[in-house]
Design a protein around this motif. Sequence first.
Motif, PDB file in Angstrom:
ATOM      1  N   GLY A  84       0.834  -1.215   0.000  1.00  0.00           N
ATOM      2  CA  GLY A  84       0.000   0.000   0.000  1.00  0.00           C
ATOM      3  C   GLY A  84       0.856   1.246   0.000  1.00  0.00           C
ATOM      4  N   LEU A  85       1.922   1.242   0.793  1.00  0.00           N
ATOM      5  CA  LEU A  85       2.835   2.384   0.837  1.00  0.00           C
ATOM      6  C   LEU A  85       3.544   2.547  -0.515  1.00  0.00           C
ATOM      7  N   ALA A  86       3.916   1.416  -1.112  1.00  0.00           N
ATOM      8  CA  ALA A  86       4.546   1.479  -2.435  1.00  0.00           C
ATOM      9  C   ALA A  86       3.567   2.003  -3.475  1.00  0.00           C
ATOM     10  N   ALA A  87       2.298   1.647  -3.335  1.00  0.00           N
ATOM     11  CA  ALA A  87       1.275   2.096  -4.288  1.00  0.00           C
ATOM     12  C   ALA A  87       1.088   3.611  -4.230  1.00  0.00           C
ATOM     13  N   PHE A  88       1.292   4.202  -3.041  1.00  0.00           N
ATOM     14  CA  PHE A  88       1.210   5.661  -2.928  1.00  0.00           C
ATOM     15  C   PHE A  88       2.197   6.316  -3.891  1.00  0.00           C
ATOM     16  N   THR A  89       3.393   5.758  -3.963  1.00  0.00           N
ATOM     17  CA  THR A  89       4.416   6.304  -4.863  1.00  0.00           C
ATOM     18  C   THR A  89       4.167   5.897  -6.313  1.00  0.00           C
ATOM     19  N   SER A  90       3.858   4.623  -6.536  1.00  0.00           N
ATOM     20  CA  SER A  90       3.825   4.091  -7.902  1.00  0.00           C
ATOM     21  C   SER A  90       2.555   4.426  -8.675  1.00  0.00           C
ATOM     22  N   SER A  91       1.421   4.679  -7.992  1.00  0.00           N
ATOM     23  CA  SER A  91       0.163   4.932  -8.696  1.00  0.00           C
ATOM     24  C   SER A  91       0.276   6.132  -9.628  1.00  0.00           C
ATOM     25  N   LEU A  92       1.045   7.114  -9.229  1.00  0.00           N
ATOM     26  CA  LEU A  92       1.249   8.300 -10.057  1.00  0.00           C
ATOM     27  C   LEU A  92       1.831   7.927 -11.419  1.00  0.00           C
ATOM     28  N   TYR A  93       2.773   6.999 -11.431  1.00  0.00           N
ATOM     29  CA  TYR A  93       3.479   6.676 -12.662  1.00  0.00           C
ATOM     30  C   TYR A  93       2.655   5.782 -13.571  1.00  0.00           C
ATOM     31  N   LEU A  94       1.761   4.993 -12.998  1.00  0.00           N
ATOM     32  CA  LEU A  94       0.849   4.208 -13.818  1.00  0.00           C
ATOM     33  C   LEU A  94      -0.124   5.135 -14.541  1.00  0.00           C
ATOM     34  N   ALA A  95      -0.629   6.144 -13.823  1.00  0.00           N
ATOM     35  CA  ALA A  95      -1.506   7.138 -14.447  1.00  0.00           C
ATOM     36  C   ALA A  95      -0.754   7.935 -15.505  1.00  0.00           C
ATOM     37  N   GLY A  96       0.506   8.257 -15.231  1.00  0.00           N
ATOM     38  CA  GLY A  96       1.322   8.976 -16.190  1.00  0.00           C
ATOM     39  C   GLY A  96       1.556   8.181 -17.460  1.00  0.00           C
ATOM     40  N   LEU A  97       1.707   6.868 -17.319  1.00  0.00           N
ATOM     41  CA  LEU A  97       1.901   5.996 -18.480  1.00  0.00           C
ATOM     42  C   LEU A  97       0.716   6.105 -19.435  1.00  0.00           C
ATOM     43  N   VAL A  98      -0.497   5.981 -18.894  1.00  0.00           N
ATOM     44  CA  VAL A  98      -1.706   6.042 -19.722  1.00  0.00           C
ATOM     45  C   VAL A  98      -1.860   7.423 -20.349  1.00  0.00           C
ATOM     46  N   SER A  99      -1.660   8.472 -19.560  1.00  0.00           N
ATOM     47  CA  SER A  99      -1.874   9.836 -20.066  1.00  0.00           C
ATOM     48  C   SER A  99      -0.841  10.222 -21.107  1.00  0.00           C
ATOM     49  N   SER A 100       0.375   9.657 -21.038  1.00  0.00           N
ATOM     50  CA  SER A 100       1.394   9.993 -22.030  1.00  0.00           C
ATOM     51  C   SER A 100       1.001   9.505 -23.416  1.00  0.00           C
ATOM     52  N   LEU A 101       0.277   8.390 -23.483  1.00  0.00           N
ATOM     53  CA  LEU A 101      -0.190   7.883 -24.774  1.00  0.00           C
ATOM     54  C   LEU A 101      -1.292   8.769 -25.344  1.00  0.00           C
ATOM     55  N   ILE A 102      -2.092   9.342 -24.451  1.00  0.00           N
ATOM     56  CA  ILE A 102      -3.124  10.294 -24.891  1.00  0.00           C
ATOM     57  C   ILE A 102      -2.473  11.607 -25.310  1.00  0.00           C
ATOM     58  N   ALA A 103      -1.406  11.971 -24.616  1.00  0.00           N
ATOM     59  CA  ALA A 103      -0.736  13.248 -24.884  1.00  0.00           C
ATOM     60  C   ALA A 103      -0.106  13.294 -26.266  1.00  0.00           C
ATOM     61  N   GLY A 104       0.301  12.138 -26.818  1.00  0.00           N
ATOM     62  CA  GLY A 104       0.927  12.106 -28.129  1.00  0.00           C
ATOM     63  C   GLY A 104       0.070  12.731 -29.220  1.00  0.00           C
ATOM     64  N   PRO A 105      -1.155  12.236 -29.423  1.00  0.00           N
ATOM     65  CA  PRO A 105      -2.032  12.858 -30.432  1.00  0.00           C
ATOM     66  C   PRO A 105      -2.357  14.317 -30.117  1.00  0.00           C
ATOM     67  N   VAL A 106      -2.530  14.645 -28.830  1.00  0.00           N
ATOM     68  CA  VAL A 106      -2.831  16.029 -28.450  1.00  0.00           C
ATOM     69  C   VAL A 106      -1.667  16.942 -28.845  1.00  0.00           C
ATOM     70  N   THR A 107      -0.464  16.499 -28.568  1.00  0.00           N
ATOM     71  CA  THR A 107       0.720  17.296 -28.900  1.00  0.00           C
ATOM     72  C   THR A 107       0.850  17.520 -30.392  1.00  0.00           C
ATOM     73  N   ARG A 108       0.526  16.500 -31.159  1.00  0.00           N
ATOM     74  CA  ARG A 108       0.672  16.617 -32.612  1.00  0.00           C
ATOM     75  C   ARG A 108      -0.442  17.470 -33.219  1.00  0.00           C
ATOM     76  N   VAL A 109      -1.681  17.260 -32.794  1.00  0.00           N
ATOM     77  CA  VAL A 109      -2.822  17.941 -33.431  1.00  0.00           C
ATOM     78  C   VAL A 109      -2.991  19.369 -32.920  1.00  0.00           C
ATOM     79  N   TYR A 110      -2.798  19.585 -31.618  1.00  0.00           N
ATOM     80  CA  TYR A 110      -3.073  20.898 -31.028  1.00  0.00           C
ATOM     81  C   TYR A 110      -1.817  21.673 -30.650  1.00  0.00           C
ATOM     82  N   GLY A 111      -0.651  21.052 -30.759  1.00  0.00           N
ATOM     83  CA  GLY A 111       0.586  21.766 -30.493  1.00  0.00           C
ATOM     84  C   GLY A 111       1.230  21.404 -29.172  1.00  0.00           C
ATOM     85  N   ARG A 112       2.516  21.733 -29.073  1.00  0.00           N
ATOM     86  CA  ARG A 112       3.294  21.406 -27.865  1.00  0.00           C
ATOM     87  C   ARG A 112       2.825  22.232 -26.665  1.00  0.00           C
ATOM     88  N   ARG A 113       2.477  23.492 -26.896  1.00  0.00           N
ATOM     89  CA  ARG A 113       2.048  24.373 -25.804  1.00  0.00           C
ATOM     90  C   ARG A 113       0.787  23.851 -25.129  1.00  0.00           C
TER      91      ARG A 113
END
Length: 517
Positions: A84-113
């Motif tokens: 549970g204590l490890a999950a406090f630290t690691s849950s952030l990075y699992l969410a980041g993994l998923v969002s980074s894949l979403i961020a790819g199309p956003v960055t390309r279509v709408y720009g880096r900013r």
Amino acid sequence: MAGGSFRPVGVAKERADQYQGRLTSSVIITCIIAAVGGSIFGYDIGISGGVTSMDGFLEKFFPTVYERKQHVHENNYCKYNNQGLAAFTSSLYLAGLVSSLIAGPVTRVYGRRTSIVCGGISFLIGASLNAAAMNLTMLLLGRIMLGVGIGFGNQSVPVYLSEMAPAHLRGGLNMMFQLATTIGIFTANMVNYGTQKLEPWGWRLSLGLAAVPATLMTVGGLFVPETPNSLIERGLKEKGRQVLEKIRGTENVDVEFQDIVDASELANSIRHPFRNVLEKRNRPQLVMAICMPTFQILTGINSILFYAPVLFQSMGFGGNASLYSSALTGAVLCSSTFISIGTVDRLGRRVLLISGGIQMIICQVIVAIILGLKFGTNEHLSKVFSALVVTVICLFVLAFGWSWGGLGWTVPSEVFPLETRSAGQSITVAVNLLFTFIIAQSFLSLLCAFKFGIFLFFAGWITVMTIFVCLFLPETKGVPIEEMILLWRKHWFWKRIVPGIPQVDDNIETGETISRT
């Protein structure tokens, strides 16, 4: 063919020496503002380890760990072993993994900013939820929002820096992301050192202050200009040229502008960038996008940075001493980044990666030997050996800072052609966050099981990755980002895999277009 004109698809000529321009103040300012996105990543890395060692935080959310911590005769290596204590630290990075894949199309279509702003807002929400958390559910929800912010920021900021920087200074300017990350880590360590004296609520202040870099990232993202590459890729050629002239400090940008236009035309012909990344001609870039972030995490650096206070307490350091030692490692990491900034575009990427790897191997082995011989499961290190361990760990962090710390992000961000750059960076971030999640979730258990052998485990991986660089990574120093594809065709190994650059033969008489290699 007679009567036809021969033109390349994408960039097919090496003409970096024809690029005009200089390092302008606008480039420096925009890169500094954009690189602040790295500070949110660093702040979380530094803050989570200190918070998880604070009694007030443990007593409220993880009472079993708090009780175990009070037992003097508890196995030193296993005091903090709690999923549970490890999950406090690691849950952030699992969410980041998923969002980074979403961020790819956003960055390309709408720009880096746009991606930078989205990341800042998400991180700001997460910081607010964490500071106000009254239960574990609210705490983890805040961590997930922080992860979304990191996913967007880590995906867009390195790409932004690579595209804004002149080719001959790209390595150093791209290191601004790593510098901001290390400043974030050091700042978090100092915040923890101060707030641990404010028990039992000091942890709230530590987590809540993450809103500061998040605000800077959001506001900065609103004011920095979009990159010429992104503007041209989205059809805004005139505006893209204006930005290019401004950041290069000259109107004589015809060659670089045409290279970007050629690359953007090819990029816009690609409807499925992620599928295109898997094509044979992009195999070297895909390997780098996977291996570089994987190896960066398998150095073991995140284990030290995440759990530095926990690790030092496990070795027998007192609460204040452990936080002070982790703050010291944060300061060393921050200062070492300046070495990389000053040398990466002179010595090159390979020299720094290989020499840094050798130094890290030696340090990991030395720490393992000291702990194996002088540190038992229920006893503490002497002051002399404690100081020696901290010194060697600082040397390890120093080597990481001027080698794999920044270059683990720089190399993947600069090797992809424009048509797959956002997708490639998404893969890099996703792989980085996947292995960060794995290490963050498993380190406390691995420490309990392997004991001092955990350092030998990481030393083995550093050996593998150093050999990988020697054999498979060509030197990218000074190569324009739009001409990087030509580098693989000269490499002893990759030239067997990468096909010749396809070209188009336009038949003027018939209007027929023939593609060939």
